[in-house]
Design a protein around this motif. Structure first.
Motif, PDB file in Angstrom:
ATOM      1  N   CYS A 164       0.843  -1.199   0.000  1.00 49.56           N
ATOM      2  CA  CYS A 164       0.000   0.000   0.000  1.00 49.56           C
ATOM      3  C   CYS A 164       0.877   1.247   0.000  1.00 49.56           C
ATOM      4  CB  CYS A 164      -0.915   0.004   1.224  1.00 49.56           C
ATOM      5  SG  CYS A 164      -2.059  -1.385   1.316  1.00 49.56           S
ATOM      6  N   GLU A 188      -1.469  -1.319  13.777  1.00 48.38           N
ATOM      7  CA  GLU A 188      -2.429  -0.413  13.145  1.00 48.38           C
ATOM      8  C   GLU A 188      -2.198  -0.347  11.627  1.00 48.38           C
ATOM      9  OE1 GLU A 188      -4.919   0.512  14.554  1.00 48.38           O
ATOM     10  OE2 GLU A 188      -4.521   0.713  16.692  1.00 48.38           O
ATOM     11  N   LYS A 191      -3.722  -3.323  10.010  1.00 46.59           N
ATOM     12  CA  LYS A 191      -5.187  -3.180   9.944  1.00 46.59           C
ATOM     13  C   LYS A 191      -5.593  -2.232   8.822  1.00 46.59           C
ATOM     14  CE  LYS A 191      -7.110  -0.962  13.369  1.00 46.59           C
ATOM     15  NZ  LYS A 191      -7.594  -0.697  14.745  1.00 46.59           N
ATOM     16  N   LEU A 192      -4.895  -1.110   8.695  1.00 45.83           N
ATOM     17  CA  LEU A 192      -5.219  -0.124   7.665  1.00 45.83           C
ATOM     18  C   LEU A 192      -4.985  -0.685   6.263  1.00 45.83           C
ATOM     19  CD1 LEU A 192      -3.604   2.994   9.372  1.00 45.83           C
ATOM     20  CD2 LEU A 192      -6.045   2.718   8.902  1.00 45.83           C
ATOM     21  N   CYS A 193      -3.880  -1.415   6.091  1.00 45.31           N
ATOM     22  CA  CYS A 193      -3.573  -1.982   4.770  1.00 45.31           C
ATOM     23  C   CYS A 193      -4.552  -3.086   4.407  1.00 45.31           C
ATOM     24  CB  CYS A 193      -2.141  -2.509   4.743  1.00 45.31           C
ATOM     25  SG  CYS A 193      -0.887  -1.209   4.755  1.00 45.31           S
ATOM     26  N   LEU A 194      -4.975  -3.868   5.393  1.00 43.88           N
ATOM     27  CA  LEU A 194      -5.965  -4.913   5.142  1.00 43.88           C
ATOM     28  C   LEU A 194      -7.277  -4.289   4.676  1.00 43.88           C
ATOM     29  CD1 LEU A 194      -6.549  -7.960   5.321  1.00 43.88           C
ATOM     30  CD2 LEU A 194      -7.329  -7.585   7.666  1.00 43.88           C
ATOM     31  N   PHE A 195      -7.642  -3.176   5.298  1.00 48.99           N
ATOM     32  CA  PHE A 195      -8.884  -2.484   4.921  1.00 48.99           C
ATOM     33  C   PHE A 195      -8.763  -1.831   3.547  1.00 48.99           C
ATOM     34  CE2 PHE A 195     -11.550   1.312   4.723  1.00 48.99           C
ATOM     35  CZ  PHE A 195     -12.785   0.825   5.111  1.00 48.99           C
ATOM     36  N   THR A 196      -7.611  -1.200   3.306  1.00 55.30           N
ATOM     37  CA  THR A 196      -7.415  -0.474   2.047  1.00 55.30           C
ATOM     38  C   THR A 196      -7.247  -1.406   0.859  1.00 55.30           C
ATOM     39  OG1 THR A 196      -6.352   1.317   3.288  1.00 55.30           O
ATOM     40  CG2 THR A 196      -5.997   1.276   0.911  1.00 55.30           C
ATOM     41  N   THR A 206      -9.603   7.250   6.412  1.00 58.12           N
ATOM     42  CA  THR A 206      -9.514   5.840   6.801  1.00 58.12           C
ATOM     43  C   THR A 206      -8.935   5.707   8.201  1.00 58.12           C
ATOM     44  OG1 THR A 206      -9.113   5.283   4.481  1.00 58.12           O
ATOM     45  CG2 THR A 206      -8.656   3.571   6.105  1.00 58.12           C
ATOM     46  N   ARG A 209     -11.398   6.671  10.788  1.00 60.54           N
ATOM     47  CA  ARG A 209     -12.486   5.696  10.863  1.00 60.54           C
ATOM     48  C   ARG A 209     -12.081   4.435  11.630  1.00 60.54           C
ATOM     49  NH1 ARG A 209     -15.494   3.076   5.521  1.00 60.54           N
ATOM     50  NH2 ARG A 209     -16.886   1.640   6.648  1.00 60.54           N
ATOM     51  N   LEU A 210     -10.824   4.005  11.465  1.00 60.69           N
ATOM     52  CA  LEU A 210     -10.416   2.706  11.987  1.00 60.69           C
ATOM     53  C   LEU A 210      -9.625   2.753  13.288  1.00 60.69           C
ATOM     54  CD1 LEU A 210      -9.322   0.769   8.751  1.00 60.69           C
ATOM     55  CD2 LEU A 210     -11.524   0.746   9.922  1.00 60.69           C
TER      56      LEU A 210
END
Length: 346
Positions: A164, A188, A191-196, A206, A209-210
């Motif tokens: 990402c 963190e 988590k952010l890369c998994l979501f993105t 983002t 939000r997370l």
């Protein structure tokens, strides 16, 4: 000894026989230990090739005997030694160490054994012969807190490893929300890369939000809004904290702490201290000093001192019951914001 050089040596299959790793940045230190293990001992042989000792419980001569014993069914073995007394200035325990055995071994170590000393301290004891010899043979590697610039670079690289990207504003928002603890940041970022998703870009929205901010991070944002003349936003953050049942006196204490850091950083940088030196002097992470310096840049020390005096007076009034705690905090924010605007007009 340079970390990049060590990494290249290990990747080429030429690890050193002794490493003395020290520092307070536990995450990076342990990450490097795992890097050595992964590149020197195959996973299926680690039960045979890995051993761990603690000099608080085991004499150093036992560690040397282990290092001098040929590895069994493997090319080389790793010996991880936790230490606070042989290389650092920790309190001597009940174990008496024959450090001369270590000194002799360090001069001619065996290539079939890798001894990794792990010392979680901000410095080694330079008076000790073990430290002097370790430095002379290039065995010492430090893992101290990253500078503000290095921390930003670290975040970007961690994100890129996940496939990402992240904007500069995103990095700042992430650090302001999650803090500077590398282990927490790593979690963190995952988590952010998994979501993105792969190829995506992590944006401020983002992150907001997370990632849930801690009380400390929310108060940091509150102070940031005050010094940026955003009283309405500061009050909104305050009311959100109160909704979360945070104690007003605790909020006040955290505000005072951040204001004090701003004043201290302002005074130290005014004495030609670098931000890294100021961080060491105050026992803070360099990134926290960088942010405090930015917050305090446009204000004179006398202004920051007046804010602290106002905060101390309010703290006394809140604790003595002379003023309602919530009302007191609201008035404090508005008084400081008004003072900022008055200073800006002068």
């Amino acid at each position: 000894m340079d970390l990049k050089t060590c990494v290249k040596e290990i990747q080429r299959g030429n690890p050193r026989s002794i490493y003395v790793l020290y520092g307070t940045e536990k995450y990076r230190l342990q990450e490097f230990v795992q890097f050595i293990i992964q590149h020197t001992v195959s996973e299926e042989h680690r039960d045979l090739a890995l051993s761990k000792y603690d000099t608080a419980e085991t004499p150093i001569e036992t560690v040397i005997e282990e290092a001098e014993t040929p590895p069994f069914l493997v090319e080389r073995k790793c010996i991880i030694v936790k230490d606070q007394t042989i290389f650092a200035s920790g309190r001597e325990g009940k174990i008496e160490h024959q450090t001369n055995r270590l000194l002799t071994y360090m001069e001619q170590p065996l290539e079939t054994s890798i001894i990794i000393f792990v010392i979680q301290a901000d410095k080694l004891d330079e008076r000790k012969k073990t430290v002097k010899l370790a430095k002379s043979v290039g065995a010492v590697l430090s893992f101290l807190p990253l500078s503000a610039e290095e921390l930003v670079e670290w975040v970007v690289k961690q994100v890129e490893k996940q496939g990402c990207s992240i904007t500069q504003a995103g990095v700042e928002a992430l650090l302001n929300s999650a803090g500077t603890h590398l282990q927490s940041l790593s979690a963190e970022i995952n988590k952010l890369c998994l979501f993105t998703g792969a190829g995506g870009t992590i944006e401020i929205e983002t992150i907001e939000r997370l990632i849930a901010k801690t009380t400390e991070q929310n108060v940091f944002q509150l102070v940031e809004d005050i010094v940026r003349r955003r009283a309405d936003r500061a009050l909104a953050v305050l009311h959100e904290l109160l909704k979360q049942k945070e104690e007003p006196i605790k909020i006040m204490a955290l505000i005072v702490r951040q204001l004090r850091i701003m004043l201290q950083v302002k005074e130290l940088t005014g004495q030609s201290f670098t931000q890294q030196q100021a961080a060491s002097q105050l026992g803070l992470h360099p990134y926290a000093v960088k942010v405090a310096a930015e917050q305090a840049r446009q204000y004179e020390p006398q202004v920051l001192a007046r804010w602290l005096a106002t905060a101390a007076e309010l703290d006394y009034e809140m604790k003595s019951g002379r003023v309602d705690k919530t009302l007191g905090l609201e008035l404090f924010i508005m008084r400081i914001a008004a003072g900022i605007m008055k200073e800006a007009r002068r």
